[in-house]
Design an enzyme around this catalytic site. Structure first.
Site, PDB file in Angstrom:
ATOM      1  N   SER A 250       0.804  -1.208   0.000  1.00  0.00           N
ATOM      2  CA  SER A 250       0.000   0.000   0.000  1.00  0.00           C
ATOM      3  C   SER A 250       0.850   1.277   0.000  1.00  0.00           C
ATOM      4  O   SER A 250       1.705   1.410  -0.855  1.00  0.00           O
ATOM      5  CB  SER A 250      -0.949  -0.059   1.190  1.00  0.00           C
ATOM      6  OG  SER A 250      -2.106   0.667   0.892  1.00  0.00           O
ATOM      7  N   HIS A 396      -7.620  -5.667   0.009  1.00  0.00           N
ATOM      8  CA  HIS A 396      -6.406  -4.869   0.165  1.00  0.00           C
ATOM      9  C   HIS A 396      -5.631  -5.356   1.386  1.00  0.00           C
ATOM     10  O   HIS A 396      -6.032  -5.102   2.533  1.00  0.00           O
ATOM     11  CB  HIS A 396      -6.851  -3.417   0.367  1.00  0.00           C
ATOM     12  CG  HIS A 396      -5.730  -2.438   0.448  1.00  0.00           C
ATOM     13  ND1 HIS A 396      -4.935  -2.121  -0.627  1.00  0.00           N
ATOM     14  CD2 HIS A 396      -5.254  -1.700   1.482  1.00  0.00           C
ATOM     15  CE1 HIS A 396      -4.044  -1.224  -0.271  1.00  0.00           C
ATOM     16  NE2 HIS A 396      -4.211  -0.946   1.011  1.00  0.00           N
TER      17      HIS A 396
HETATM   18  C1  GCU Z   1      -5.425   4.691   1.794  1.00  0.00           C
HETATM   19  C2  GCU Z   1      -4.848   5.496   0.666  1.00  0.00           C
HETATM   20  C3  GCU Z   1      -3.981   4.632  -0.273  1.00  0.00           C
HETATM   21  C4  GCU Z   1      -2.989   3.836   0.522  1.00  0.00           C
HETATM   22  C5  GCU Z   1      -3.694   3.085   1.628  1.00  0.00           C
HETATM   23  C6  GCU Z   1      -2.759   2.333   2.572  1.00  0.00           C
HETATM   24  O1  GCU Z   1      -6.386   3.803   1.296  1.00  0.00           O
HETATM   25  O2  GCU Z   1      -5.877   6.111  -0.017  1.00  0.00           O
HETATM   26  O3  GCU Z   1      -3.299   5.446  -1.187  1.00  0.00           O
HETATM   27  O4  GCU Z   1      -2.255   2.985  -0.316  1.00  0.00           O
HETATM   28  O5  GCU Z   1      -4.403   3.984   2.435  1.00  0.00           O
HETATM   29  O6  GCU Z   1      -1.610   2.698   2.736  1.00  0.00           O
HETATM   30  O7  GCU Z   1      -3.253   1.381   3.200  1.00  0.00           O
END
Ligand code: GCU
Length: 419
Positions: A250, A396
């Site tokens: 992420s 995710h």
């Molecule tokens: C949020 C953000 C993303 C990021 C994510 C994370 O969802 O919008 O850009 O990758 O956090 O780091 O879990």
């Protein structure tokens, strides 16, 4: 100060393929003046530096140069997992003045007679959340309240092991790999305070209270911290420092890609669900967008990046070129089917549009003939080439399935080598 920085309301987003606008991507194999990049030498000596400079100036911000040496101190060292592995905690001094900033690396190494390859990745909630072992030091720095066991922005014992599913330590050790991890907030706490905490203030020029529009935001700071982590690993005789793999999930996947681009010492780079500002193409405007990420996280990128809010066509690059900056070193991009916010298709397209650069540099790119622009089926990794990709079932996250693929990929690229 750029006014685009402060939007009144969150810019709208969607996850509807039909709403993806028509777009033209910049060609990595053309110089800014339109002439062709026709040899490996053209790429390495001229095009790559040009692109790297653009990404630094317009997106992540320029970080300070590497220090001459990095100070480390072993805080603990012991045998773990029935004596099959060694666990160390190493304090790395990132800056000494005016206020010392240190990062603690948690390092696991299988016991062998040869230096081993190591995965190096930052973690979201402190080293004590990576493992259930009771004697890994509890992180005392600021962290987000979101996760269980964090009270008033400080970790409590209750958070121990809470991120363990993301870090299958014993699986890595059994496969002959080490793991080095550190809390990203040790380097720079992840909230917008005008860059007053973390490593930024130590490098501010006199009279400057925050980074200039082309100077580092938080992602560039975390990436810089990962490079200092690699400096520290270079001091460990049991680590094969030529086989250190940068990994991140992420926002920390965005960080892994940027450190892979800026620090060629990393042998392999792995981007897990990195999304917007990571592997996903900005011009697709699908899921999280440039405007949205700059709105929600105004401190992640440099101030200049805000010029591209709802104006992606003006970007002098797109994210496939960030991947290309890692060439010819192996890179693996992964998505999750339910993670539409990160735009799996945009992540895949970036990987394949980096392929021509990988091939110009004499590798097999994503492997096989000309890659398809169709997203591959879920749970069917494409990982025979120098660029790897998969989209797996689920949300995710980073899980054992992801790690299995990374280990197989690393085996294929590192095991044959002698160094
Ligand atoms: C949020 C953000 C993303 C990021 C994510 C994370 O969802 O919008 O850009 O990758 O956090 O780091 O879990």
């Amino acid at each position: 100060v750029l006014t685009a920085a402060v939007d009144a309301a969150p810019p709208p987003t969607h996850t509807d393929e039909a709403q993806v606008p028509a777009y033209t991507l910049p060609d990595p194999l053309k110089f800014a003046d339109g002439s062709a990049v026709s040899s490996a030498k053209d790429w390495t000596e001229r095009r790559r530096p040009q692109l790297l400079e653009l990404f630094a100036e317009q997106m992540f911000g320029k970080a300070p140069p590497a220090p001459k040496s990095v100070k480390t101190r072993t805080l603990s060292e012991k045998d773990v997992f029935g004596g099959t592995a060694i666990r160390k905690e190493i304090e790395v001094t990132l800056v000494e003045q005016p206020t010392p900033v240190t990062m603690t690396i948690l390092l696991y190494l299988p016991k062998t007679d040869k230096p081993v390859p190591v995965f190096l990745g930052l973690n979201f909630r402190g080293n004590h959340t990576v493992t259930t072992e009771p004697d890994v030091a509890l992180n005392t720095n600021w962290m987000e309240n979101k996760t269980p066991g964090v009270v008033d922005h400080r970790a409590t014992e209750e958070s121990r092991g809470s991120q363990a599913s993301r870090w299958p330590v014993e699986m890595l050790l059994k496969r002959g790999y080490g793991l080095a991890t550190a809390y990203y907030g040790d380097i720079d706490p992840d909230f917008h305070d005008g860059f007053q905490n973390g490593v930024h203030p130590a490098f501010a020029k006199s009279g400057q209270s925050q980074p200039a529009p082309d100077e580092w935001g938080s992602i560039a700071a975390w990436a810089w911290g990962m490079s200092r982590g690699l400096d520290a690993l270079e001091q460990e005789s049991r680590v094969n420092a030529k086989q250190v793999i940068a990994i991140g999930h992420s926002r920390l996947g965005k960080t892994a890609l940027w450190v892979g681009a800026t620090d060629p010492r990393f042998a392999i780079v792995i981007s897990n669900d990195s999304g917007c500002g990571g592997a996903a193409l900005s011009r697709r405007h699908f899921g999280e967008t440039v405007a949205r990420i700059n709105y929600s996280f105004p401190h992640w990128f440099c101030e200049n990046f805000k010029q591209f809010n709802e104006n992606e066509a003006a970007l002098p690059f797109d994210q496939h070129e960030l991947i290309a900056l890692i060439a010819p070193r192996p890179v693996y991009v992964a998505s999750a089917a339910e993670d539409l916010w990160a735009d799996p298709k945009g992540e895949y397209l970036s990987a394949i549009y980096a392929d021509p650069v990988y091939r110009l540099l004499g590798t097999d790119g994503i492997g096989g003939a000309a890659p398809s622009t169709e997203l591959p089926p879920v749970d069917h990794p494409i990982s025979n080439g120098t660029i790897g990709y998969h989209i797996r079932t689920g949300k995710h996250d980073i899980n054992d399935f992801d790690w299995e693929q990374y280990l197989n990929f690393a085996d294929r690229h590192l095991r044959a080598r002698k160094n």
